[in-house]
Motif scaffolding. Structure first.
Motif, PDB file in Angstrom:
ATOM      1  N   LEU A 217     -19.168  55.127  25.626  1.00 40.65           N
ATOM      2  CA  LEU A 217     -18.019  54.735  26.438  1.00 40.65           C
ATOM      3  C   LEU A 217     -16.741  54.694  25.611  1.00 40.65           C
ATOM      4  O   LEU A 217     -15.680  55.170  26.039  1.00 40.65           O
ATOM      5  N   LEU A 218     -16.818  54.123  24.404  1.00 45.06           N
ATOM      6  CA  LEU A 218     -15.636  54.049  23.555  1.00 45.06           C
ATOM      7  C   LEU A 218     -15.214  55.411  23.042  1.00 45.06           C
ATOM      8  O   LEU A 218     -14.030  55.649  22.769  1.00 45.06           O
ATOM      9  N   ALA A 219     -16.170  56.330  22.907  1.00 41.84           N
ATOM     10  CA  ALA A 219     -15.842  57.681  22.445  1.00 41.84           C
ATOM     11  C   ALA A 219     -14.927  58.404  23.421  1.00 41.84           C
ATOM     12  O   ALA A 219     -14.190  59.318  23.029  1.00 41.84           O
ATOM     13  N   THR A 220     -14.929  57.971  24.684  1.00 41.59           N
ATOM     14  CA  THR A 220     -14.048  58.607  25.670  1.00 41.59           C
ATOM     15  C   THR A 220     -12.579  58.392  25.329  1.00 41.59           C
ATOM     16  O   THR A 220     -11.717  59.112  25.827  1.00 41.59           O
ATOM     17  N   THR A 221     -12.280  57.408  24.466  1.00 40.40           N
ATOM     18  CA  THR A 221     -10.889  57.128  24.096  1.00 40.40           C
ATOM     19  C   THR A 221     -10.352  58.108  23.057  1.00 40.40           C
ATOM     20  O   THR A 221      -9.142  58.139  22.824  1.00 40.40           O
ATOM     21  N   VAL A 222     -11.236  58.890  22.418  1.00 37.60           N
ATOM     22  CA  VAL A 222     -10.766  59.782  21.350  1.00 37.60           C
ATOM     23  C   VAL A 222     -11.125  61.250  21.570  1.00 37.60           C
ATOM     24  O   VAL A 222     -10.478  62.124  21.006  1.00 37.60           O
ATOM     25  N   SER A 281       0.958  44.946  21.964  1.00 39.32           N
ATOM     26  CA  SER A 281       1.404  44.746  20.584  1.00 39.32           C
ATOM     27  C   SER A 281       1.263  46.022  19.757  1.00 39.32           C
ATOM     28  O   SER A 281       1.907  46.165  18.713  1.00 39.32           O
ATOM     29  N   SER A 282       0.432  46.955  20.215  1.00 36.72           N
ATOM     30  CA  SER A 282       0.269  48.233  19.508  1.00 36.72           C
ATOM     31  C   SER A 282       1.439  49.179  19.770  1.00 36.72           C
ATOM     32  O   SER A 282       1.689  50.089  18.980  1.00 36.72           O
ATOM     33  N   PHE A 283       2.160  48.960  20.888  1.00 35.59           N
ATOM     34  CA  PHE A 283       3.198  49.896  21.294  1.00 35.59           C
ATOM     35  C   PHE A 283       4.616  49.326  21.200  1.00 35.59           C
ATOM     36  O   PHE A 283       5.580  50.095  21.107  1.00 35.59           O
ATOM     37  N   VAL A 405      -5.559  49.677  25.566  1.00 34.83           N
ATOM     38  CA  VAL A 405      -4.779  50.540  24.671  1.00 34.83           C
ATOM     39  C   VAL A 405      -4.910  52.005  25.084  1.00 34.83           C
ATOM     40  O   VAL A 405      -3.933  52.763  25.064  1.00 34.83           O
ATOM     41  N   THR A 406      -6.110  52.411  25.477  1.00 27.93           N
ATOM     42  CA  THR A 406      -6.327  53.792  25.897  1.00 27.93           C
ATOM     43  C   THR A 406      -5.509  54.130  27.139  1.00 27.93           C
ATOM     44  O   THR A 406      -4.848  55.179  27.209  1.00 27.93           O
ATOM     45  N   ILE A 407      -5.526  53.241  28.132  1.00 24.91           N
ATOM     46  CA  ILE A 407      -4.777  53.481  29.368  1.00 24.91           C
ATOM     47  C   ILE A 407      -3.277  53.492  29.084  1.00 24.91           C
ATOM     48  O   ILE A 407      -2.536  54.360  29.579  1.00 24.91           O
ATOM     49  N   MET A 408      -2.816  52.552  28.253  1.00 25.37           N
ATOM     50  CA  MET A 408      -1.388  52.505  27.928  1.00 25.37           C
ATOM     51  C   MET A 408      -0.941  53.751  27.174  1.00 25.37           C
ATOM     52  O   MET A 408       0.146  54.288  27.421  1.00 25.37           O
ATOM     53  N   GLY A 409      -1.779  54.201  26.250  1.00 33.03           N
ATOM     54  CA  GLY A 409      -1.463  55.418  25.521  1.00 33.03           C
ATOM     55  C   GLY A 409      -1.350  56.620  26.447  1.00 33.03           C
ATOM     56  O   GLY A 409      -0.498  57.502  26.250  1.00 33.03           O
ATOM     57  N   ALA A 410      -2.201  56.649  27.479  1.00 34.73           N
ATOM     58  CA  ALA A 410      -2.151  57.746  28.449  1.00 34.73           C
ATOM     59  C   ALA A 410      -0.840  57.729  29.228  1.00 34.73           C
ATOM     60  O   ALA A 410      -0.248  58.786  29.499  1.00 34.73           O
ATOM     61  N   PHE A 411      -0.352  56.544  29.588  1.00 32.91           N
ATOM     62  CA  PHE A 411       0.934  56.446  30.285  1.00 32.91           C
ATOM     63  C   PHE A 411       2.068  57.010  29.431  1.00 32.91           C
ATOM     64  O   PHE A 411       2.943  57.714  29.931  1.00 32.91           O
ATOM     65  N   LEU A 412       2.051  56.689  28.139  1.00 27.70           N
ATOM     66  CA  LEU A 412       3.105  57.185  27.253  1.00 27.70           C
ATOM     67  C   LEU A 412       3.026  58.694  27.067  1.00 27.70           C
ATOM     68  O   LEU A 412       4.046  59.377  26.944  1.00 27.70           O
ATOM     69  N   ALA A 413       1.805  59.213  27.047  1.00 31.96           N
ATOM     70  CA  ALA A 413       1.623  60.643  26.783  1.00 31.96           C
ATOM     71  C   ALA A 413       2.038  61.504  27.970  1.00 31.96           C
ATOM     72  O   ALA A 413       2.401  62.673  27.793  1.00 31.96           O
ATOM     73  N   ARG A 414       1.998  60.957  29.169  1.00 31.28           N
ATOM     74  CA  ARG A 414       2.212  61.759  30.374  1.00 31.28           C
ATOM     75  C   ARG A 414       3.625  61.668  30.939  1.00 31.28           C
ATOM     76  O   ARG A 414       3.922  62.298  31.958  1.00 31.28           O
ATOM     77  N   GLU A 422       7.883  52.034  31.072  1.00 29.73           N
ATOM     78  CA  GLU A 422       7.982  51.340  32.367  1.00 29.73           C
ATOM     79  C   GLU A 422       6.625  51.312  33.061  1.00 29.73           C
ATOM     80  O   GLU A 422       6.208  50.271  33.598  1.00 29.73           O
ATOM     81  N   HIS A 423       5.920  52.439  33.044  1.00 32.98           N
ATOM     82  CA  HIS A 423       4.584  52.501  33.656  1.00 32.98           C
ATOM     83  C   HIS A 423       3.587  51.632  32.890  1.00 32.98           C
ATOM     84  O   HIS A 423       2.729  50.970  33.494  1.00 32.98           O
ATOM     85  N   LEU A 424       3.703  51.652  31.573  1.00 28.12           N
ATOM     86  CA  LEU A 424       2.817  50.853  30.723  1.00 28.12           C
ATOM     87  C   LEU A 424       2.967  49.363  31.037  1.00 28.12           C
ATOM     88  O   LEU A 424       1.976  48.642  31.211  1.00 28.12           O
TER      89      LEU A 424
END
Length: 445
Positions: A217-222, A281-283, A405-414, A422-424
């Protein structure tokens, strides 16, 4: 066949200090190694080659440390805190040495996984051992000390990484762990345990199933391709784990604990709270750097979270005795929603103090939610389940943070930079509302 034991501890007031130093040092190196490579990994990848494995150098550590934590807590209930914690220190030390001598990215990824196993074993023990050594009313102060170590590592790790790269060699970001681990191991000798054992099987197969399922499951983040397949297979493996554990006489994760509704809803609330906002806090430093603030100043903004966390952690033990767990967790979730509102109103040009205030309020929120839930996890289960209960609490926060963190990173990437934020922040605020709603389901304890 192992022994399942109710742990009693005989440590004099004088001996408590070296034990506390031991676990604090272990926590410091384990938390530092989650971030110390951030500033140095581009240089490491350039020297070792195979830049396509860049993300896995972080993921291997994160996955193994997350997966191992609940298993380590359960095994400590069987074999003792000192033995398992000491084994974690040795594994982490070994992994650090191997990382320092790595000659390829493949080796580094594997050795970081060894480090992650050691870290996963060590990380639950500060809270577990504090639960053994101190009464409820004093544990808040101890949790505040642990929080200070996380705050210190967040600032110290990037600074040390940059220092070693500039004045020595990147390999020293791993070698620096060696003396710290040795000191921690020596000081651990002051920790004494007394057991009341009963025979119990070690659920090795259950531990393996759990580790495989969560890792997938965690591997889906990378992974860049086939993430859905990893997720589906991981979920199926965890369903198999659940069915297997229901029939096992001594499960690695006693599912019966979740029949305790306050205990179960604390884990749900912790998970939702960490999914929603802990990852911000990561972003946030990236947001402030885009606003023109220096790397140092953007990192200082995160200190607001540590300040808020420590402010409520210190008296939380006494507050539990006075108000109970449910009211304090509800108060923490109210603060979490307020923090979410602060972040939701952050726009281009909001500035440092807006971000700092949001982090202070968020620190107050998580200081209540996580500290009170950790203490509650220990108090709401049988004494021989204290280790695994504390580890499951840590697992709920870690897995929630990883998903968030994975979901937030996806918002920034798209999206474009500020639209992505704003979406994050909108995602974080909506998540806070779900966490707030779940806090009402914790019975009045």
């Amino acid at each position: 066949m192992a022994t399942e034991a109710s742990t009693a501890v005989r440590v004099s007031a004088k001996s408590k200090l070296p034990v506390m130093i031991s676990i604090v040092l272990a926590m410091l190196v384990a938390s530092m190694d989650t971030t110390i490579a951030n500033t140095t990994m581009p240089i490491i990848a350039e020297e070792l080659g195979n830049f396509n494995l860049y993300a896995w150098s972080f993921a291997s550590y994160m996955i193994m440390s997350t997966v191992i934590s609940p298993v380590a807590g359960r095994i400590s209930d069987l074999f003792g805190r000192k033995t398992i914690f000491g084994a974690g220190l040795i594994l982490f030390l070994l992994g650090s040495v191997l990382c320092g001598f790595a000659n390829s990215m493949v080796q580094l990824v594997i050795f970081r996984a060894v480090q992650g196993i050691g870290a996963g074993v060590m990380m639950p023990f500060p809270a577990i051992i504090a639960g053994d050594l101190f009464p409820v009313e004093k544990r808040g102060k101890i949790q505040a000390l642990f929080t200070a170590m996380w705050g210190l590592s967040a600032i110290l790790a990037p600074m040390l990484g940059a220092f070693f790269v500039e004045f020595a060699n990147w390999r020293w970001i791993f070698f620096i762990n060696i003396p710290i681990c040795i000191i921690s191991f020596v000081l651990l000798s002051a920790y004494k345990e007394v057991y009341e054992p009963k025979k119990s099987k070690v659920d090795v197969f259950g531990a393996l199933i759990f580790a495989v399922g969560v890792s997938l499951l965690l591997a889906t983040t990378v992974v860049e391709q086939g993430a859905a397949i990893y997720g589906i297979v991981g979920a199926a493996v965890l369903v198999g784990f659940y069915l297997f554990e229901k029939r096992h006489s001594s499960p690695i994760i006693p599912l019966a604990m979740f029949r305790n509704k306050p205990f179960a809803w604390m884990k749900v609330n912790t998970f939702l709270a960490c999914v929603s906002l802990f990852g911000t806090s990561s972003f946030l430093p990236l947001f402030l750097q885009r606003e023109g603030y220096s790397l140092f100043i953007s990192g200082v903004a995160l200190l607001g979270m540590s300040f808020g966390w420590m402010a409520v952690s210190v008296p939380s033990g006494k507050w539990i005795m006075r108000y109970g767990y449910a009211k304090l967790i509800l108060a923490g979730n109210i603060l979490l929603v307020i923090s979410g509102l602060f972040l939701l109103t952050m726009k281009e040009g909001s500035g440092f103090w807006h971000a700092f205030a949001a982090m202070v309020i968020q620190g107050l929120a998580f200081g209540l939610i996580l500290t009170v839930s950790t203490i509650g996890s220990q108090q709401l289960v049988e004494p021989h389940q204290k280790g695994v209960a504390t580890s499951i609490q840590l697992f709920a926060s870690n897995i929630g943070t990883a998903i968030g963190v994975t979901i937030m990173g996806a918002f920034l990437a798209r999206s474009s930079f500020f639209v992505g934020f704003e979406h994050l922040f909108l995602f974080g605020f909506i998540g806070c509302l779900f966490a707030f709603a779940s806090s009402f389901l914790i019975r009045r304890v």
